[in-house]
Design a protein around this motif. Sequence first.
Motif, PDB file in Angstrom:
ATOM      1  N   ILE A 246      -4.627  -3.135  -4.139  1.00 12.90           N
ATOM      2  CA  ILE A 246      -3.280  -2.667  -4.498  1.00 12.90           C
ATOM      3  C   ILE A 246      -2.868  -1.479  -3.630  1.00 12.90           C
ATOM      4  O   ILE A 246      -1.680  -1.310  -3.321  1.00 12.90           O
ATOM      5  N   VAL A 247      -3.839  -0.668  -3.209  1.00  9.84           N
ATOM      6  CA  VAL A 247      -3.535   0.420  -2.270  1.00  9.84           C
ATOM      7  C   VAL A 247      -3.062  -0.170  -0.939  1.00  9.84           C
ATOM      8  O   VAL A 247      -2.056   0.270  -0.345  1.00  9.84           O
ATOM      9  N   ARG A 248      -3.780  -1.184  -0.460  1.00 10.71           N
ATOM     10  CA  ARG A 248      -3.404  -1.833   0.807  1.00 10.71           C
ATOM     11  C   ARG A 248      -2.000  -2.436   0.697  1.00 10.71           C
ATOM     12  O   ARG A 248      -1.155  -2.228   1.589  1.00 10.71           O
ATOM     13  N   ARG A 249      -1.738  -3.157  -0.388  1.00 10.82           N
ATOM     14  CA  ARG A 249      -0.447  -3.817  -0.538  1.00 10.82           C
ATOM     15  C   ARG A 249       0.704  -2.807  -0.673  1.00 10.82           C
ATOM     16  O   ARG A 249       1.813  -3.039  -0.175  1.00 10.82           O
ATOM     17  N   TYR A 250       0.436  -1.674  -1.322  1.00  6.35           N
ATOM     18  CA  TYR A 250       1.497  -0.662  -1.446  1.00  6.35           C
ATOM     19  C   TYR A 250       1.861  -0.097  -0.076  1.00  6.35           C
ATOM     20  O   TYR A 250       3.050   0.048   0.254  1.00  6.35           O
ATOM     21  N   LEU A 251       0.872   0.220   0.730  1.00  3.48           N
ATOM     22  CA  LEU A 251       1.151   0.780   2.051  1.00  3.48           C
ATOM     23  C   LEU A 251       1.855  -0.239   2.936  1.00  3.48           C
ATOM     24  O   LEU A 251       2.765   0.120   3.711  1.00  3.48           O
ATOM     25  N   LEU A 252       1.468  -1.506   2.833  1.00  7.56           N
ATOM     26  CA  LEU A 252       2.162  -2.539   3.603  1.00  7.56           C
ATOM     27  C   LEU A 252       3.628  -2.644   3.177  1.00  7.56           C
ATOM     28  O   LEU A 252       4.525  -2.832   4.013  1.00  7.56           O
ATOM     29  N   SER A 253       3.863  -2.505   1.856  1.00  5.21           N
ATOM     30  CA  SER A 253       5.238  -2.592   1.356  1.00  5.21           C
ATOM     31  C   SER A 253       6.083  -1.408   1.792  1.00  5.21           C
ATOM     32  O   SER A 253       7.310  -1.453   1.712  1.00  5.21           O
ATOM     33  N   ARG A 254       5.452  -0.330   2.254  1.00  2.00           N
ATOM     34  CA  ARG A 254       6.173   0.856   2.706  1.00  2.00           C
ATOM     35  C   ARG A 254       6.279   0.924   4.225  1.00  2.00           C
ATOM     36  O   ARG A 254       6.521   1.985   4.793  1.00  2.00           O
ATOM     37  N   GLY A 255       6.044  -0.194   4.873  1.00  2.00           N
ATOM     38  CA  GLY A 255       6.287  -0.270   6.313  1.00  2.00           C
ATOM     39  C   GLY A 255       5.102   0.042   7.192  1.00  2.00           C
ATOM     40  O   GLY A 255       5.262   0.196   8.410  1.00  2.00           O
ATOM     41  N   ILE A 256       3.917   0.156   6.647  1.00  2.00           N
ATOM     42  CA  ILE A 256       2.735   0.415   7.468  1.00  2.00           C
ATOM     43  C   ILE A 256       2.246  -0.902   8.059  1.00  2.00           C
ATOM     44  O   ILE A 256       2.056  -1.891   7.339  1.00  2.00           O
TER      45      ILE A 256
END
Length: 295
Positions: A246-256
């Motif tokens: 979920i940490v990975r998916r959150y950062l991806l959702s924020r443009g990383i």
Amino acid sequence: MIDHHSPFKINCLSACNNSKYYLNDSLPKYSVDTVVIPFEYKQSALFQPFTFKAIDSVIGILLERDDVLLSINGYAHVDEAGDSICYYLSLNRALVIKDYVLGRGVDSMRITSLKGWGNVRSRNRKTNADILRYNCRAEIMLSYPLPPPPQAVNDRDEDGVADEVDECPDEYGEILKYGCPDKSAIIVPFEPEQFSLFSVSYAVLDSVKAILLRDPAVSITISGYAYKTEGVDAVCKKLAIERADIVRRYLLSRGIDAERILSSKGLGKSKSINAGRNPLEIIRNARAEISLIRR
């Protein structure tokens, strides 16, 4: 070696009312296993191949380990004869075991005692459902020396690294870091037994996002963890994986960019960041960790 499913082996839990007991109060101390050798009614001669198999399994242990001692007790059933004859019958049963063991090369000094108990036990256990088999027998008791107790180790921070080699004796640390903590890791907190983000988690992740957007040369790794009180191994492993994901998916959702996340894995309860001595410390172990890597 002794087959632990053999009918000839008595677990000390039933034989002694304890899984281990001590022969005396001074060192060395021993754990004891009992092997049953059955005899025919009114006979003191060895019989049947499985009888020899039981004795040979004992001899195998004695020849392999010279620190194991043994004692031999013979028993008779009250119906086999009068008191005197039962005594000599039980003694002969013990002696024939002794002669067989010595004949196979075991040193006589390793036999700590040999005794015939006559029909004493059968008099006291007449209610036993299999009374003949219970008393027409000898018993070999193997005494295994227990390992010495572990030496007391001073470990103030309770991280498993002795103070004398701990480079950070007052901080909970890692063995691979000589007892020092990994202060470079960014802790993403989670609520116990949960893998959903909450307000504090978002604040930490947003700060990581800002670093990554500001410096394109920085990449990250993500590790999820759980604490031992959050569940069994399988539960903690799944919880750790979900936290990392979920940490990975959150950062991806924020443009990383996905290429800047070098790895994302759940490590279960493999590493704590404190000794869990109070509820606050326990909560802090429910986490993910982000490590910044400059390429």
